[in-house]
Write a protein that holds these residues in place. Structure first.
Motif, PDB file in Angstrom:
ATOM      1  N   GLU A 121      41.746   6.084  19.711  1.00 32.32           N
ATOM      2  CA  GLU A 121      41.276   5.660  18.384  1.00 32.32           C
ATOM      3  C   GLU A 121      39.928   6.311  18.123  1.00 32.32           C
ATOM      4  O   GLU A 121      38.977   6.152  18.888  1.00 32.32           O
ATOM      5  CB  GLU A 121      41.172   4.144  18.307  1.00 32.32           C
ATOM      6  N   ARG A 122      39.827   7.035  17.006  1.00 33.60           N
ATOM      7  CA  ARG A 122      38.642   7.852  16.717  1.00 33.60           C
ATOM      8  C   ARG A 122      37.704   7.222  15.696  1.00 33.60           C
ATOM      9  O   ARG A 122      36.756   7.878  15.248  1.00 33.60           O
ATOM     10  CB  ARG A 122      39.091   9.224  16.179  1.00 33.60           C
ATOM     11  N   SER A 123      37.955   5.985  15.289  1.00 29.81           N
ATOM     12  CA  SER A 123      37.131   5.387  14.242  1.00 29.81           C
ATOM     13  C   SER A 123      36.991   3.898  14.493  1.00 29.81           C
ATOM     14  O   SER A 123      37.543   3.351  15.444  1.00 29.81           O
ATOM     15  CB  SER A 123      37.768   5.623  12.869  1.00 29.81           C
ATOM     16  N   CYS A 124      36.247   3.240  13.595  1.00 34.27           N
ATOM     17  CA  CYS A 124      36.135   1.780  13.608  1.00 34.27           C
ATOM     18  C   CYS A 124      37.083   1.263  12.534  1.00 34.27           C
ATOM     19  O   CYS A 124      36.754   1.302  11.339  1.00 34.27           O
ATOM     20  CB  CYS A 124      34.695   1.361  13.315  1.00 34.27           C
ATOM     21  N   PRO A 125      38.288   0.808  12.902  1.00 34.76           N
ATOM     22  CA  PRO A 125      39.318   0.486  11.909  1.00 34.76           C
ATOM     23  C   PRO A 125      38.881  -0.513  10.846  1.00 34.76           C
ATOM     24  O   PRO A 125      39.282  -0.389   9.682  1.00 34.76           O
ATOM     25  CB  PRO A 125      40.466  -0.067  12.764  1.00 34.76           C
ATOM     26  N   SER A 126      38.090  -1.511  11.204  1.00 34.96           N
ATOM     27  CA  SER A 126      37.674  -2.516  10.226  1.00 34.96           C
ATOM     28  C   SER A 126      36.871  -1.903   9.089  1.00 34.96           C
ATOM     29  O   SER A 126      36.860  -2.421   7.973  1.00 34.96           O
ATOM     30  CB  SER A 126      36.844  -3.603  10.911  1.00 34.96           C
ATOM     31  N   ILE A 127      36.183  -0.798   9.378  1.00 33.11           N
ATOM     32  CA  ILE A 127      35.376  -0.140   8.352  1.00 33.11           C
ATOM     33  C   ILE A 127      36.202   0.872   7.580  1.00 33.11           C
ATOM     34  O   ILE A 127      36.245   0.869   6.348  1.00 33.11           O
ATOM     35  CB  ILE A 127      34.144   0.537   8.985  1.00 33.11           C
ATOM     36  N   ILE A 128      36.904   1.743   8.283  1.00 34.86           N
ATOM     37  CA  ILE A 128      37.607   2.838   7.613  1.00 34.86           C
ATOM     38  C   ILE A 128      38.830   2.352   6.851  1.00 34.86           C
ATOM     39  O   ILE A 128      39.260   2.969   5.880  1.00 34.86           O
ATOM     40  CB  ILE A 128      37.971   3.940   8.637  1.00 34.86           C
ATOM     41  N   TYR A 129      39.404   1.213   7.266  1.00 27.97           N
ATOM     42  CA  TYR A 129      40.589   0.675   6.593  1.00 27.97           C
ATOM     43  C   TYR A 129      40.286  -0.643   5.872  1.00 27.97           C
ATOM     44  O   TYR A 129      41.145  -1.500   5.741  1.00 27.97           O
ATOM     45  CB  TYR A 129      41.711   0.437   7.611  1.00 27.97           C
ATOM     46  N   LYS A 130      39.085  -0.796   5.376  1.00 32.18           N
ATOM     47  CA  LYS A 130      38.681  -2.107   4.851  1.00 32.18           C
ATOM     48  C   LYS A 130      39.159  -2.375   3.428  1.00 32.18           C
ATOM     49  O   LYS A 130      39.160  -3.523   2.997  1.00 32.18           O
ATOM     50  CB  LYS A 130      37.155  -2.258   4.924  1.00 32.18           C
ATOM     51  N   SER A 131      39.590  -1.341   2.694  1.00 28.57           N
ATOM     52  CA  SER A 131      39.936  -1.581   1.292  1.00 28.57           C
ATOM     53  C   SER A 131      41.107  -0.713   0.860  1.00 28.57           C
ATOM     54  O   SER A 131      41.462   0.265   1.518  1.00 28.57           O
ATOM     55  CB  SER A 131      38.724  -1.304   0.394  1.00 28.57           C
ATOM     56  N   GLY A 132      41.689  -1.082  -0.265  1.00 24.73           N
ATOM     57  CA  GLY A 132      42.756  -0.299  -0.868  1.00 24.73           C
ATOM     58  C   GLY A 132      44.115  -0.544  -0.243  1.00 24.73           C
ATOM     59  O   GLY A 132      44.238  -1.142   0.830  1.00 24.73           O
ATOM     60  N   LEU A 133      45.144  -0.029  -0.918  1.00 28.22           N
ATOM     61  CA  LEU A 133      46.512  -0.184  -0.446  1.00 28.22           C
ATOM     62  C   LEU A 133      46.723   0.559   0.871  1.00 28.22           C
ATOM     63  O   LEU A 133      47.366   0.052   1.797  1.00 28.22           O
ATOM     64  CB  LEU A 133      47.487   0.332  -1.516  1.00 28.22           C
ATOM     65  N   SER A 134      46.161   1.766   0.976  1.00 31.78           N
ATOM     66  CA  SER A 134      46.279   2.533   2.216  1.00 31.78           C
ATOM     67  C   SER A 134      45.589   1.816   3.364  1.00 31.78           C
ATOM     68  O   SER A 134      46.115   1.764   4.489  1.00 31.78           O
ATOM     69  CB  SER A 134      45.676   3.927   2.030  1.00 31.78           C
ATOM     70  N   GLY A 135      44.422   1.244   3.098  1.00 35.64           N
ATOM     71  CA  GLY A 135      43.711   0.494   4.134  1.00 35.64           C
ATOM     72  C   GLY A 135      44.512  -0.702   4.611  1.00 35.64           C
ATOM     73  O   GLY A 135      44.588  -0.975   5.813  1.00 35.64           O
ATOM     74  N   PHE A 136      45.140  -1.409   3.656  1.00 37.80           N
ATOM     75  CA  PHE A 136      45.974  -2.560   4.008  1.00 37.80           C
ATOM     76  C   PHE A 136      47.143  -2.133   4.899  1.00 37.80           C
ATOM     77  O   PHE A 136      47.425  -2.768   5.923  1.00 37.80           O
ATOM     78  CB  PHE A 136      46.493  -3.224   2.734  1.00 37.80           C
ATOM     79  N   ALA A 137      47.813  -1.031   4.524  1.00 40.84           N
ATOM     80  CA  ALA A 137      48.945  -0.541   5.313  1.00 40.84           C
ATOM     81  C   ALA A 137      48.513  -0.141   6.714  1.00 40.84           C
ATOM     82  O   ALA A 137      49.192  -0.451   7.708  1.00 40.84           O
ATOM     83  CB  ALA A 137      49.594   0.645   4.597  1.00 40.84           C
ATOM     84  N   ASN A 138      47.379   0.525   6.815  1.00 35.67           N
ATOM     85  CA  ASN A 138      46.891   0.939   8.131  1.00 35.67           C
ATOM     86  C   ASN A 138      46.512  -0.258   8.989  1.00 35.67           C
ATOM     87  O   ASN A 138      46.773  -0.257  10.200  1.00 35.67           O
ATOM     88  CB  ASN A 138      45.705   1.896   7.979  1.00 35.67           C
ATOM     89  N   ARG A 139      45.905  -1.281   8.401  1.00 41.51           N
ATOM     90  CA  ARG A 139      45.548  -2.468   9.174  1.00 41.51           C
ATOM     91  C   ARG A 139      46.797  -3.138   9.752  1.00 41.51           C
ATOM     92  O   ARG A 139      46.804  -3.563  10.910  1.00 41.51           O
ATOM     93  CB  ARG A 139      44.760  -3.464   8.312  1.00 41.51           C
ATOM     94  N   ILE A 140      47.845  -3.208   8.944  1.00 44.94           N
ATOM     95  CA  ILE A 140      49.109  -3.796   9.403  1.00 44.94           C
ATOM     96  C   ILE A 140      49.683  -2.988  10.567  1.00 44.94           C
ATOM     97  O   ILE A 140      50.116  -3.548  11.591  1.00 44.94           O
ATOM     98  CB  ILE A 140      50.124  -3.864   8.245  1.00 44.94           C
ATOM     99  N   LEU A 141      49.679  -1.664  10.425  1.00 41.42           N
ATOM    100  CA  LEU A 141      50.265  -0.804  11.460  1.00 41.42           C
ATOM    101  C   LEU A 141      49.458  -0.837  12.750  1.00 41.42           C
ATOM    102  O   LEU A 141      50.025  -0.851  13.845  1.00 41.42           O
ATOM    103  CB  LEU A 141      50.389   0.629  10.935  1.00 41.42           C
ATOM    104  N   VAL A 142      48.138  -0.854  12.641  1.00 37.32           N
ATOM    105  CA  VAL A 142      47.305  -0.933  13.847  1.00 37.32           C
ATOM    106  C   VAL A 142      47.588  -2.232  14.598  1.00 37.32           C
ATOM    107  O   VAL A 142      47.793  -2.239  15.821  1.00 37.32           O
ATOM    108  CB  VAL A 142      45.808  -0.811  13.497  1.00 37.32           C
ATOM    109  N   LYS A 143      47.628  -3.341  13.868  1.00 34.94           N
ATOM    110  CA  LYS A 143      47.888  -4.636  14.508  1.00 34.94           C
ATOM    111  C   LYS A 143      49.274  -4.698  15.138  1.00 34.94           C
ATOM    112  O   LYS A 143      49.461  -5.274  16.217  1.00 34.94           O
ATOM    113  CB  LYS A 143      47.742  -5.772  13.479  1.00 34.94           C
ATOM    114  N   ALA A 144      50.254  -4.099  14.478  1.00 37.77           N
ATOM    115  CA  ALA A 144      51.631  -4.177  14.959  1.00 37.77           C
ATOM    116  C   ALA A 144      51.913  -3.227  16.114  1.00 37.77           C
ATOM    117  O   ALA A 144      52.688  -3.557  17.023  1.00 37.77           O
ATOM    118  CB  ALA A 144      52.595  -3.882  13.803  1.00 37.77           C
ATOM    119  N   LEU A 145      51.271  -2.050  16.099  1.00 32.53           N
ATOM    120  CA  LEU A 145      51.669  -1.002  17.032  1.00 32.53           C
ATOM    121  C   LEU A 145      50.695  -0.762  18.192  1.00 32.53           C
ATOM    122  O   LEU A 145      51.125  -0.520  19.324  1.00 32.53           O
ATOM    123  CB  LEU A 145      51.874   0.316  16.266  1.00 32.53           C
ATOM    124  N   TYR A 146      49.400  -0.817  17.924  1.00 34.04           N
ATOM    125  CA  TYR A 146      48.448  -0.448  18.973  1.00 34.04           C
ATOM    126  C   TYR A 146      48.585  -1.288  20.249  1.00 34.04           C
ATOM    127  O   TYR A 146      48.460  -0.752  21.357  1.00 34.04           O
ATOM    128  CB  TYR A 146      47.017  -0.518  18.443  1.00 34.04           C
TER     129      TYR A 146
END
Length: 372
Positions: A121-146
């Motif tokens: 993981e190359r970033s701080c997910p809570s910051i880079i994925y904190k907003s928008g539809l893309s951010g929401f999708a990424n947060r879901i995928l990180v929680k489900a897959l990582y």
């Protein structure tokens, strides 16, 4: 010799890609390395022993909408392609970097792909994925897959803590592997002559976008009524026209230059007096490591994550709050006026960066890949 798949989006001119290029020679000594990419962009030298495969040939500069579409609809296909490729090659272990490759590889693991799965993981997910539809999708995928990875390697302790605290990752399986730099190569390249007549006092390197916040630096140069206060910005990106307009509007075109990109940024760092970073967020900044390797005085924002981990409490560089133009201007003025301060930091810089040499990091990565 065991077979290792190194899977990332591209080998374009980015931080993760540069780290991989630094690690590949050492990995080739231990593994038969297969490099799996999703884009044909290659900006770094790849050892001849490495075999290259393309799961797809997508555009690295595609819009956010297209990226979101790929997340939603192309992920199963990519996972199946990666699974089939690795099974045909007989891959024993996987080292996967960047979000979409991580999602694809972990989905392939759910579908039955074998081999030790180590993701980075190359970033701080809570910051880079904190907003928008893309951010929401990424947060879901990180929680489900990582959490399904055998090991997660964050490139800063702050990023690791974020994964454990906010994304359900197991602390025992979440470690830190810092970015690798090629100190010997940097030393050689830094000593190459800089032919450009414009040799700025301050240097910034990074993609020209809002996250790097170069606009703040340009405004500060305009405020510093000092002919020595010159700024060079190496990089390209979507804000190039906007930043050039700002330079022209503020009347500082003789003191601020957009320098484009160069295959050897180290000669620019070497010839500057101070390296400045105004980023609002970073994973773990390669350019700060490279500035230390070039023995430069650094002024940086205290961005999440990694700046304070690297520079300490002003021990190896001066930290200022993110988006605090007044604090950054004060620090840059000190850099202009206090030569002894600059020299004190320059003397300490190289000792700080020694532990990030590619040989040290590669040995640790090999231990992680082997499960030690």
């Amino acid at each position: 010799m065991k077979k290792l798949a190194v899977f990332l989006y591209s080998m374009g001119p980015g931080g993760a890609e540069r780290v991989v290029s630094n690690l590949l020679p050492a990995l080739c000594e231990k593994y038969e390395v297969h490099l799996v990419l999703m884009s044909e962009v290659v900006a770094y030298e790849i050892p001849s022993a490495v075999k290259i495969y393309f799961l797809e040939r997508s555009d690295p500069y595609e819009s956010g909408v297209k990226k979101l579409f790929r997340l939603a609809f192309a992920l199963p296909s990519l996972a199946l392609k990666y699974k089939k490729l690795c099974e045909n090659l007989g891959i024993d272990a996987h080292f996967v970097l960047m979000n979409r490759p991580c999602y694809a590889a972990l989905t392939a693991k759910i579908l039955g792909l074998k081999g030790r799965m180590v993701i980075s993981e190359r970033s701080c997910p809570s910051i880079i994925y904190k907003s928008g539809l893309s951010g929401f999708a990424n947060r879901i995928l990180v929680k489900a897959l990582y959490p399904r990875a055998d090991l997660i390697l964050a490139n800063a302790q702050g990023n690791a803590d974020d994964l454990v605290r906010n994304f359900g990752c197991d602390a025992a399986k979440t470690k830190v592997l810092y970015n690798a730099v090629d100190l010997a190569a940097i030393k050689t390249l830094a000593n190459e002559p800089l032919e450009d007549k414009f040799k700025p006092f301050f240097l910034n390197i990074g993609r020209l976008d809002s996250g790097k916040n170069q606009a703040m630096l340009i405004k500060i140069i305009a405020n510093l009524n000092d002919e020595r206060a010159t700024l060079g910005i190496l990089g390209k990106g979507p804000l190039q026209g906007e930043l050039q307009n700002l330079i022209d509007e503020l009347g500082v075109s003789s003191r601020v230059k957009l320098l484009g990109t160069d295959k050897n940024p180290f000669k620019f760092i070497k010839n500057a007096r101070c390296f400045v970073c105004a980023s609002r967020f970073e994973g773990f900044s390669n350019v700060l490591l490279e500035a230390l390797a070039c023995e430069k005085f650094i002024v940086s924002t205290d961005h999440k994550s990694g700046a304070r981990e690297l520079l300490g409490d002003d021990e190896y560089g001066i930290l200022v709050p993110v988006d605090d133009e007044k604090a950054m201007e004060t620090a840059m003025r000190r850099a202009l006026e206090d030569e002894n301060l600059r020299r004190d930091y320059e003397k300490k810089a190289y000792n700080r960066v020694k532990n990030f040499d590619k040989e040290v990091v590669a040995r640790r990565l090999t231990e992680y890949l082997q499960g030690d």
